[in-house]
Write a protein that holds these residues in place. Sequence first.
Motif, short mmCIF file in Angstrom:
data_model
loop_
_atom_site.label_atom_id
_atom_site.label_comp_id
_atom_site.label_asym_id
_atom_site.label_seq_id
_atom_site.Cartn_x
_atom_site.Cartn_y
_atom_site.Cartn_z
N ALA A 102 -3.40 7.70 1.31
CA ALA A 102 -4.03 6.90 2.57
C ALA A 102 -5.42 6.02 1.54
CB ALA A 102 -4.74 7.59 3.55
N LYS A 103 -6.01 7.12 0.67
CA LYS A 103 -7.26 6.79 0.05
C LYS A 103 -6.80 5.94 -1.46
CE LYS A 103 -10.15 9.84 2.27
NZ LYS A 103 -11.19 11.05 2.40
N THR A 104 -5.58 5.95 -1.81
CA THR A 104 -4.99 5.46 -3.03
C THR A 104 -5.53 3.93 -3.00
OG1 THR A 104 -3.50 6.86 -3.54
CG2 THR A 104 -3.25 4.97 -4.67
N ARG A 105 -6.19 3.22 -3.74
CA ARG A 105 -6.49 1.89 -3.89
C ARG A 105 -5.18 0.77 -3.71
NH1 ARG A 105 -11.60 -0.12 -7.59
NH2 ARG A 105 -11.26 -1.67 -6.00
N SER A 106 -5.20 -0.12 -3.11
CA SER A 106 -4.22 -1.13 -3.06
C SER A 106 -4.70 -2.56 -3.64
CB SER A 106 -3.63 -1.12 -1.98
OG SER A 106 -3.18 -2.69 -1.77
N HIS B 270 0.83 -1.22 -0.04
CA HIS B 270 0.00 0.02 0.15
C HIS B 270 1.00 1.28 0.05
CE1 HIS B 270 -3.44 2.64 0.78
NE2 HIS B 270 -4.26 1.71 0.91
N LEU B 271 0.61 2.14 -0.90
CA LEU B 271 1.42 3.47 -1.17
C LEU B 271 1.47 4.17 0.44
CD1 LEU B 271 0.72 4.61 -4.51
CD2 LEU B 271 2.69 3.40 -4.01
N ALA B 272 0.41 4.29 0.89
CA ALA B 272 0.27 4.80 2.30
C ALA B 272 1.34 4.33 3.22
CB ALA B 272 -0.92 4.71 3.01
#
Length: 314
Positions: A303-307, A294-296
């Motif tokens: 935090a809201k970017t999809r993984s 996860h990029l977060a």
Amino acid sequence: LARAKEAVPLAEPAGFRGELRPYQRAGLGWLAFLGEAGFGGCLADDMGLGKTVQVLALVARRSKSARGPVLVVAPMSLVFNWQSEAARFAPNLRVLVHHGTARAKKSAAIEDADLDLTTYGTLLRDVKLLADVRFDLVVLDEAQAIKNPSSQSAKAVRVLEADNRLALTGTPIENRVGDLLSIFEFLNPGLLEGSRALRGMLDGGGELETVKLASRALAPFLLRRTKEEVLKDLPAKTEQVVHCELEGPQRREYDQLKKHYQKELLAKVDAVGMEKAGMNVLEALLRLRQAACHLALIDPDHAKTRSAKLDALI
């Protein structure tokens, strides 16, 4: 008590969906024997051997003749597991989760269920309400939560009214043999209080012979199987590889990071050699693994970017 070790294994009761393994049938027979003999017991199987399933089979077996509901007190993290396992293995049971702001305020709703699930925290807040209900069976999951007899949780569970009592724990002794004192005072009120010798053994701690004597005395009330003991009954280990294709922003950021480290590391290795660049290589691998999860983990702004992995896991 002498017959406790020779309790007859029992098959799955009517209404129970699923097939118990041989050691679980032996456990069900032991639990049923204790109930018929009027004793409380501690099921202390290793984690992962299905203590919840064995108790659900017992509840399904008792439900027709039960004189009240069954109460399970568990840590908050396990309440959902009990709820889902009950729906899967004993769907005929009426289950009530007594927790949260919408929980029952009167005993009628609690008495109307077959299986009531609550937490140690909720029990402390609603101890007067729950103490007014006559339960057929009270089960403490992760019973080491009451190992300190003077704790509020230990005091609260001791005022519950029940025909039978069970404790579940994969670690019956966390620090010392005396941890069992509080659990057994809940299971069989007055049993240890009436035996100074046994209390002395448990309080005494370290002496091996003392521990062996205490173990023999408590053996009828405690059943523990390790994974090694029941290995032949367990299914073969299965592995499943799930491939997740990175897409969108996650793929772009990962590829950019990969190019950045490739360029940086090649120059570093050329300048100082692979041995001295080892820590830089490990850092690059760590960052790429984080980006793949996860990029977060690298940048909180994502935090809201999809993984892809998180989506697949959920």
